[in-house]
Design a protein around this motif. Structure first.
Motif, PDB file in Angstrom:
ATOM      1  N   ALA A 121      32.723 -51.498  28.692  1.00  0.00           N
ATOM      2  CA  ALA A 121      31.666 -50.490  28.797  1.00  0.00           C
ATOM      3  C   ALA A 121      30.650 -50.884  29.863  1.00  0.00           C
ATOM      4  N   ALA A 122      30.373 -52.170  29.974  1.00  0.00           N
ATOM      5  CA  ALA A 122      29.442 -52.646  31.001  1.00  0.00           C
ATOM      6  C   ALA A 122      30.030 -52.453  32.397  1.00  0.00           C
ATOM      7  N   ILE A 123      31.344 -52.655  32.534  1.00  0.00           N
ATOM      8  CA  ILE A 123      31.998 -52.554  33.841  1.00  0.00           C
ATOM      9  C   ILE A 123      32.187 -51.108  34.263  1.00  0.00           C
ATOM     10  N   PHE A 124      32.697 -50.281  33.350  1.00  0.00           N
ATOM     11  CA  PHE A 124      33.130 -48.937  33.741  1.00  0.00           C
ATOM     12  C   PHE A 124      32.069 -47.851  33.564  1.00  0.00           C
ATOM     13  N   ILE A 125      31.190 -47.968  32.571  1.00  0.00           N
ATOM     14  CA  ILE A 125      30.179 -46.916  32.384  1.00  0.00           C
ATOM     15  C   ILE A 125      28.762 -47.485  32.438  1.00  0.00           C
ATOM     16  N   ARG A 126      28.634 -48.711  32.924  1.00  0.00           N
ATOM     17  CA  ARG A 126      27.322 -49.327  33.139  1.00  0.00           C
ATOM     18  C   ARG A 126      26.490 -49.439  31.866  1.00  0.00           C
ATOM     19  N   GLU A 127      27.145 -49.610  30.729  1.00  0.00           N
ATOM     20  CA  GLU A 127      26.411 -49.798  29.475  1.00  0.00           C
ATOM     21  C   GLU A 127      25.840 -51.221  29.474  1.00  0.00           C
ATOM     22  N   PRO A 128      24.502 -51.376  29.353  1.00  0.00           N
ATOM     23  CA  PRO A 128      23.907 -52.713  29.463  1.00  0.00           C
ATOM     24  C   PRO A 128      24.312 -53.650  28.336  1.00  0.00           C
ATOM     25  N   ILE A 129      24.553 -54.899  28.682  1.00  0.00           N
ATOM     26  CA  ILE A 129      24.800 -55.934  27.669  1.00  0.00           C
ATOM     27  C   ILE A 129      23.464 -56.625  27.400  1.00  0.00           C
ATOM     28  N   THR A 130      22.791 -56.195  26.355  1.00  0.00           N
ATOM     29  CA  THR A 130      21.495 -56.772  26.007  1.00  0.00           C
ATOM     30  C   THR A 130      21.687 -57.955  25.060  1.00  0.00           C
ATOM     31  N   GLY A 131      20.631 -58.744  24.917  1.00  0.00           N
ATOM     32  CA  GLY A 131      20.692 -59.863  23.980  1.00  0.00           C
ATOM     33  C   GLY A 131      20.936 -59.386  22.562  1.00  0.00           C
ATOM     34  N   ARG A 132      20.322 -58.238  22.210  1.00  0.00           N
ATOM     35  CA  ARG A 132      20.482 -57.707  20.856  1.00  0.00           C
ATOM     36  C   ARG A 132      21.925 -57.268  20.621  1.00  0.00           C
ATOM     37  N   LYS A 133      22.507 -56.607  21.618  1.00  0.00           N
ATOM     38  CA  LYS A 133      23.893 -56.139  21.471  1.00  0.00           C
ATOM     39  C   LYS A 133      24.862 -57.321  21.391  1.00  0.00           C
ATOM     40  N   ALA A 134      24.695 -58.279  22.298  1.00  0.00           N
ATOM     41  CA  ALA A 134      25.571 -59.456  22.289  1.00  0.00           C
ATOM     42  C   ALA A 134      25.420 -60.224  20.978  1.00  0.00           C
ATOM     43  N   GLY A 135      24.182 -60.330  20.497  1.00  0.00           N
ATOM     44  CA  GLY A 135      23.952 -61.020  19.228  1.00  0.00           C
ATOM     45  C   GLY A 135      24.586 -60.299  18.060  1.00  0.00           C
ATOM     46  N   GLY A 136      24.526 -58.969  18.077  1.00  0.00           N
ATOM     47  CA  GLY A 136      25.148 -58.183  17.010  1.00  0.00           C
ATOM     48  C   GLY A 136      26.652 -58.335  16.982  1.00  0.00           C
ATOM     49  N   VAL A 137      27.271 -58.299  18.170  1.00  0.00           N
ATOM     50  CA  VAL A 137      28.727 -58.492  18.266  1.00  0.00           C
ATOM     51  C   VAL A 137      29.108 -59.886  17.766  1.00  0.00           C
ATOM     52  N   LEU A 138      28.319 -60.891  18.140  1.00  0.00           N
ATOM     53  CA  LEU A 138      28.596 -62.258  17.709  1.00  0.00           C
ATOM     54  C   LEU A 138      28.445 -62.412  16.197  1.00  0.00           C
ATOM     55  N   LEU A 139      27.381 -61.821  15.623  1.00  0.00           N
ATOM     56  CA  LEU A 139      27.190 -61.878  14.171  1.00  0.00           C
ATOM     57  C   LEU A 139      28.372 -61.252  13.441  1.00  0.00           C
ATOM     58  N   GLY A 140      28.795 -60.080  13.918  1.00  0.00           N
ATOM     59  CA  GLY A 140      29.929 -59.402  13.290  1.00  0.00           C
ATOM     60  C   GLY A 140      31.196 -60.211  13.385  1.00  0.00           C
ATOM     61  N   ALA A 141      31.429 -60.842  14.557  1.00  0.00           N
ATOM     62  CA  ALA A 141      32.619 -61.674  14.737  1.00  0.00           C
ATOM     63  C   ALA A 141      32.597 -62.867  13.786  1.00  0.00           C
ATOM     64  N   CYS A 142      31.413 -63.480  13.623  1.00  0.00           N
ATOM     65  CA  CYS A 142      31.290 -64.615  12.699  1.00  0.00           C
ATOM     66  C   CYS A 142      31.589 -64.184  11.265  1.00  0.00           C
ATOM     67  N   GLY A 143      31.095 -63.012  10.890  1.00  0.00           N
ATOM     68  CA  GLY A 143      31.358 -62.501   9.544  1.00  0.00           C
ATOM     69  C   GLY A 143      32.830 -62.227   9.310  1.00  0.00           C
ATOM     70  N   ALA A 144      33.492 -61.620  10.310  1.00  0.00           N
ATOM     71  CA  ALA A 144      34.921 -61.328  10.178  1.00  0.00           C
ATOM     72  C   ALA A 144      35.740 -62.606  10.089  1.00  0.00           C
ATOM     73  N   LEU A 145      35.394 -63.587  10.919  1.00  0.00           N
ATOM     74  CA  LEU A 145      36.117 -64.858  10.892  1.00  0.00           C
ATOM     75  C   LEU A 145      35.870 -65.596   9.573  1.00  0.00           C
ATOM     76  N   LEU A 146      34.681 -65.457   9.021  1.00  0.00           N
ATOM     77  CA  LEU A 146      34.381 -66.086   7.739  1.00  0.00           C
ATOM     78  C   LEU A 146      35.238 -65.493   6.628  1.00  0.00           C
ATOM     79  N   LEU A 147      35.529 -64.185   6.725  1.00  0.00           N
ATOM     80  CA  LEU A 147      36.419 -63.565   5.740  1.00  0.00           C
ATOM     81  C   LEU A 147      37.836 -64.116   5.862  1.00  0.00           C
ATOM     82  N   VAL A 148      38.260 -64.392   7.116  1.00  0.00           N
ATOM     83  CA  VAL A 148      39.612 -64.904   7.336  1.00  0.00           C
ATOM     84  C   VAL A 148      39.752 -66.328   6.811  1.00  0.00           C
ATOM     85  N   PHE A 149      38.742 -67.170   7.101  1.00  0.00           N
ATOM     86  CA  PHE A 149      38.840 -68.590   6.775  1.00  0.00           C
ATOM     87  C   PHE A 149      38.023 -69.009   5.559  1.00  0.00           C
ATOM     88  N   GLY A 150      37.299 -68.074   4.948  1.00  0.00           N
ATOM     89  CA  GLY A 150      36.352 -68.410   3.885  1.00  0.00           C
ATOM     90  C   GLY A 150      36.916 -69.255   2.768  1.00  0.00           C
TER      91      GLY A 150
END
Length: 311
Positions: free
Chosen positions: A115-144
């Protein structure tokens, strides 16, 4: 948040619940020797194409004024349906379930980058942090379960990791991310029924030569009534209804936010597994769920490129 954005969130949540339940149900169906992973993919694609055409007979017809849109429908179906489903199923069959589960968490990350490359959607700290939080939660479900004191190491169900299989699973995520980003204007232009009717039709046409032999060799009489019921759920709820409501979310929410709902699916699958006695409840699962939904909230509140996307 506007009324349209609330509708988008409800649509994506509903689809995530149905997709999340599809994981244990389709797994139960594929425990039978008569039901292969490819057969499940065939049922989803061919069956959904038929259902969308039937459903379109009872809705107001929508004219395709620009003939080049048929080409866009073809490639949208190629990326969102054919490559995403068939490549992922092939990848899962070659690698371990744990690897496949981990790789699915890359969808929001890949979508954010595309989205950042093709439609210029900004990668903000809040967005990157949200994606990272969600990824950590999903991985915790896998390995919990493996992180709890005294937990016994679990065997990877009969199949080891494979670089080729891992790459195919990742390609499937890239394929769907491409659809979310590049075909957003097409999604906004047409109704969900029109979109999915043509996308599943073109996907079916391409799939026919690949699946003809598999379908002909399937022992339909060996499939039990319960397995037919499970395949029916996969088709009606896990495919037809999901793909009917997902474009509503895609129409009103940003691509990265739509992709974030991919993290909700393991939450639903885990809750279903606990209810059905296939898994146990523990504090790590609570933490995982909190992380996932906190990530969705952060991405929802991140900066949008267009005013109509904010909320």
């Amino acid at each position: 948040m506007t009324k349209q954005q609330r509708l988008g969130h409800v649509s994506m949540l509903a689809a995530s619940v149905m997709w999340g339940l599809m994981a244990p149900i389709s797994k139960a169906a594929m425990n039978s020797d008569a039901v292969s992973a490819m057969l499940v993919a065939d049922v989803r694609i061919f069956g959904a194409a038929a259902l969308f055409w039937i459903f379109s007979l009872f809705t107001k017809g929508e004219k395709i004024e620009d003939r080049t849109d048929y080409v866009k429908f073809f490639f949208a179906g190629l990326f969102a349906i054919l490559l995403n489903q068939c490549v992922y199923v092939t990848g899962v069959s070659m690698t371990s379930p744990v690897d496949a589960s981990i790789i699915t968490t890359t969808l929001p990350i890949v979508t954010m980058i595309f989205a950042a490359i093709f439609i210029r959607e900004p990668i903000t700290g809040r967005k990157a942090g949200g994606v990272l939080l969600g990824a950590c939660g999903a991985l915790l479900l896998v390995f919990g379960n493996r992180l709890l004191p005294g937990a016994a190491p679990e065997a990877v169900s009969g199949r080891s990791s494979s670089l080729t299989g891992d790459l195919l699973c990742f390609l499937a995520q890239c394929s769907y991310a491409t659809y979310l980003v590049l075909f957003r204007n097409l999604i906004k232009k047409y109704s969900p029924v029109t979109m999915m009717k043509w996308m599943f039709t073109f996907a079916s046409i391409v799939l026919i030569p690949v699946s003809a032999r598999t379908l002909a060799a399937t022992g339909w009489g060996a499939i039990s009534a319960m397995e037919y019921a499970e395949l029916a759920y996969v088709l009606v709820f896990g495919t037809f209804l999901c793909y009917l409501v997902v474009p509503v979310g895609q129409k009103h929410l940003r691509p990265t936010l739509v992709a974030m709902y991919n993290y909700v699916q393991p939450v639903v699958a885990t809750i279903a597994a606990i209810i059905w006695g296939m898994d146990t409840f523990n504090v790590l699962k609570i933490v995982a769920v909190v992380l996932i939904f906190a990530g969705v909230v952060l991405v929802n509140r991140s900066k949008a490129r267009l005013p109509e996307d904010r909320g």
